[in-house]
Every structure is written in structure tokens, then in C-alpha cells.
Motif scaffolding. Sequence first.
Motif, short mmCIF file in Angstrom:
data_model
loop_
_atom_site.label_atom_id
_atom_site.label_comp_id
_atom_site.label_asym_id
_atom_site.label_seq_id
_atom_site.Cartn_x
_atom_site.Cartn_y
_atom_site.Cartn_z
N ARG A 28 3.41 13.63 -0.48
CA ARG A 28 2.97 12.24 -0.48
C ARG A 28 4.07 11.35 0.10
O ARG A 28 3.80 10.45 0.91
CB ARG A 28 2.65 11.86 -1.92
N ALA B 29 -4.45 2.85 6.29
CA ALA B 29 -3.94 4.22 6.38
C ALA B 29 -3.06 4.53 5.18
O ALA B 29 -3.14 5.61 4.59
CB ALA B 29 -3.16 4.40 7.68
N ALA B 30 -2.24 3.56 4.79
CA ALA B 30 -1.33 3.78 3.65
C ALA B 30 -2.12 3.88 2.35
O ALA B 30 -1.80 4.71 1.49
CB ALA B 30 -0.32 2.64 3.57
N PHE C 136 8.54 9.52 -4.46
CA PHE C 136 7.36 10.11 -5.10
C PHE C 136 7.70 11.46 -5.73
O PHE C 136 8.57 12.17 -5.22
CB PHE C 136 6.25 10.30 -4.07
N ALA D 181 0.83 -1.20 0.00
CA ALA D 181 0.00 0.00 0.00
C ALA D 181 0.87 1.26 0.00
O ALA D 181 0.51 2.26 -0.62
CB ALA D 181 -0.92 -0.01 1.21
N LEU D 182 2.02 1.18 0.68
CA LEU D 182 2.86 2.38 0.78
C LEU D 182 3.45 2.78 -0.56
O LEU D 182 3.69 3.96 -0.81
CB LEU D 182 3.99 2.14 1.79
N ILE D 183 3.74 1.80 -1.42
CA ILE D 183 4.45 2.14 -2.66
C ILE D 183 3.51 2.57 -3.77
O ILE D 183 3.95 2.85 -4.88
CB ILE D 183 5.30 0.97 -3.17
N LEU D 184 2.18 2.64 -3.51
CA LEU D 184 1.25 3.01 -4.57
C LEU D 184 1.64 4.38 -5.16
O LEU D 184 1.75 5.36 -4.43
CB LEU D 184 -0.18 3.09 -4.03
N GLY D 185 1.83 4.40 -6.47
CA GLY D 185 2.11 5.67 -7.13
C GLY D 185 3.56 6.10 -7.06
O GLY D 185 3.89 7.21 -7.46
N GLU E 207 -5.43 9.58 -2.10
CA GLU E 207 -5.86 10.92 -1.72
C GLU E 207 -5.88 11.86 -2.92
O GLU E 207 -4.97 11.85 -3.73
CB GLU E 207 -4.91 11.48 -0.66
N GLN F 160 -3.52 7.32 1.99
CA GLN F 160 -2.52 8.28 1.50
C GLN F 160 -2.36 8.15 -0.02
O GLN F 160 -2.19 9.13 -0.73
CB GLN F 160 -1.15 8.07 2.15
N GLY F 161 -2.43 6.89 -0.48
CA GLY F 161 -2.16 6.64 -1.89
C GLY F 161 -3.24 7.17 -2.81
O GLY F 161 -2.94 7.65 -3.91
N ILE G 125 4.07 6.69 7.88
CA ILE G 125 3.43 5.43 8.27
C ILE G 125 4.48 4.34 8.40
O ILE G 125 4.50 3.57 9.36
CB ILE G 125 2.37 5.04 7.22
#
Lengths: 221, 245
Positions: free
Chosen positions: B151, A214-215, B146, A150-154, A221, A218-219, B158
Motif C-alpha cells: 500500500r 487514484a489515491a 503504512f 487521499a494519499l494518507i488514508l489508513g 482497495e 489505493q486507499g 502517485i
Amino acid sequence: MNGFLQIVRRDLHLAMRQGMDSLMVVAFFVIAVVLFPFGVGPESNILARIAPGVIWVAALLSSMLSLERLFQADYEDGSLELLALQPVALEITVMAKVTVHWLTTGLPLIVAAPLLAVLMNLPDDGFVPLMIALALGTPALSLIGAIGAALILGSRRGGILLSLLVLPLYIPVLIFGVSAVDAVIGGFSARPQLLILSGLLVAALPLCPWAGAAAVRQGIE
Amino acid sequence: MFHRFANPTRFLRFAAVIQPWIAAITVALIGSGLYLGLFNSPADYQQGETVRIMYVHVPSAWMALFCYSAMAGACAIALIWKHPLAELSAKATAPIGAGFTFLALVTGSLWGKPMWGTWWVWDARLTSMLVLLFLYLGYMALNNAFDDPARGAKSSSILALVGFVNVPIIKFSVDWWNTLHQPASVVKMTGPAIHASMLAPLLLIGVGFTTYYLWVMLIRIRYEVTANKIRTLQRRQAATGESQA
């Protein structure tokens, strides 16, 4: 619960349509383990000594390999935003995705593990604890990995980044997974290690979907 | 106090005032600590002169953990209260912490060669420090991954918190996995087990490293604020350039 099952069903359908993907993870698992006899030589006692570690490390890497797709496809075509908008808590959605990830990678790995254990000449006593440890450990791997996915999205270069984020967090599972098997081979009880692995899983079960959601927020948003 | 410094300009003014003082304190503490440690403390009866590596090694290891806790704390503040300065200070802390972790590993390795006869052993503390270094590197990599810096800051916050929860678990599992290192001898229930002549430089350098961390963090935050301003100006310039063309 209903929403959870619906997402599980949807993602399982998608996984079935793509068919080969989860088989590819197993293929990677097998090939990665088979490389070791070429690397360290075919002496059966050396292979037996390193078998639990090699199988666990290979399982860890294969589980990680498919993590990148956990949210990425849905993120790219925008369905992740719709999933986040539906009246189901995002944590539940993440949990459903993790469940499907485990069903499509963790479970096949557990099924393939005894075969590899035979190839690696694992002593007979080690089979049962290896299976139990994998059954307890792989869901924890999927849960922890979901946060990384989830954190690495984008981000740029997601896959390589994912390994840097997730692998250090996998170390406890690896340590107790391997030492459970080693303990039984050495003539001890694997009970403490298996209990700690269960503890890790039980702690990851509520915390990881929470952090993962949560991650994801953020992704998208 | 907390919200006062949410304003970067006010913070920059404050930072410019205290920075020379912190720098002076840092130089005095580390200087006197090094003098006491290198010239004015006894050599160990077993380890000889190599024991002096301790005066850098142990404070670095303290700082490695301290910086990670500070970073995780700042990340929690950033996520909960969206405090702009907290994000910046977390981002500024990571390379310093990684530097201290690396320093602890390198000095440990240099110390291990004469003591254990090898540069590296897979003992519990070395290994958990190595994992800590990976956690720092992961944080820094994610922060820079990013195109939108905001971001990156949120995602890596997190990650820092997830890592913070995991540090004790990793520490515990690595301890289980292997223990070869000597047990902790400074923080004991019965009081310090090392002589005062060795403890004094150790503590001086420990506090000196902390003020050094504050000093570098102030510089890095000022740099980040300036870089943000430049980025905004460039974006504005590009926007007006487009509208004219």
C-alpha cells in the motif's frame, strides 16, 4: 452533475451539523496571524511590509489543517467505499468533496482576510488584490490538498505526514499569491501574477481530482 | 527485457553478475575525476581553489534531478504495468536521490560561504533544491507510513508522479520569486562556457555518480527482495504456529 450536487449537499449538511468545525479553522487563521505582531513587534511599517506574506501563510496552514478530515471520516465509517461504488465517477466525488472543503474553509478565510489585513496594517491598495488572489488561490489549495488527504488514508500519523506531503506543493500558490499583493503595493499591476494563479487553478481543476481519485482507490482497495 | 526482470530471482542473478563491474567502473570514474579535478585542473582566476567544490556540487545537483526523474519514471511503470521491480527500484532510488540533494545543498553552502560571504542565501536554485529535498522526504515518509508495504509503495508512487508534475512549476515560481544565482554555464546553446580541463573531471564525476547510483540501487533492491522474503517466511511461520496451537 446530479451526483455531484448530491454529494455536495450531503457533505454541506454534515458540515452544518458539526457547526463549529469550520469556525475553528477561521479562529486558527485569526490567532496565527495575531501571533505575528507579538513575534516581530508592533511597528506598523514592519507589519505592513510582512502583512501579505503572513496572511497567505496563515491561510495556507489553516486550509491544510482541515484537510485531514476531508476523506478520513468517510473512510473510517466505510461510507467512502459506498461513495466509490455508486454510479458516479470517483473523480466527480472527489471534486464534490473539494468543493465542500473550499466552501467550509476557503470561503470563510476569504471573508476573514480583510479584517486581518486591517489588523496587520496592510496598505489600502493591497486589499482588492489580496481578495482576488485568495479567491483564486484557496480553491487551488483545496484541490492540491485533496491529493494529500487521499494519499494518507489508513496511514499511521496522518496529520503530520499530510503537512510534509502538501506544503511543498503549495509553494507556487504562495509565491504568486503574495507577489500579486506586493506588486500592487509597489505600484505595479498584479495582472501577471493573477493570471498565473488562474493558470494554476485551471491546471489543478482537472488534474487534482484525477490524482486524488487514484489515491482514494489505493486507499479503499 | 522489460518483463524478463519481473522475476526477482532472475534479476538477482543478473544483479550479482554486473554488480562488481559497476562498482569497478564507479571507482575508476570517480577516482580519475577527483584526481583531474583536485590536482590536474587550474584554479579559477576569481574563485581560487574553492572552485574545486564544483566537481562535487554540480554532479550532485544533476543527480538530484536525475534520480527524481528516474524515480517518477519507475513509479509510472509500477502504476501502469504493476511491474514489481519498478516499485522496488523507485523505493531504492529515493534515499539516494535525497542524499545527492543533501550533498548538493551542503557543498553549495560550503561554496557560498567564501564566495557570497554567507552559508545560505534564498536564491532560486538553492531554494528549489531545498523543496526537492522535501519532496524526497515526503515520498520516503509516505512509503514507510503504512503497515502494509504494498500500500505504501502504491500511494507513494502517485505522490512521486504528482511531485514530478510539480517540479517544473515549483522551479518556475521560485525563479520568478528570486534570482541571484549565476546562470547555467555548462549546458548552453553555444557550447560549454568552461574550459576542457575543468569540464573533463566534471563529466567524469557526473558519469561516475550515475554508475554509483546504479551500484547502490542494485544493493538496495537485493536488500528489499531479501527483506520481502524474510517477511513472507515470518508470516508463514506465524500462521503455521497459530494453526498448531
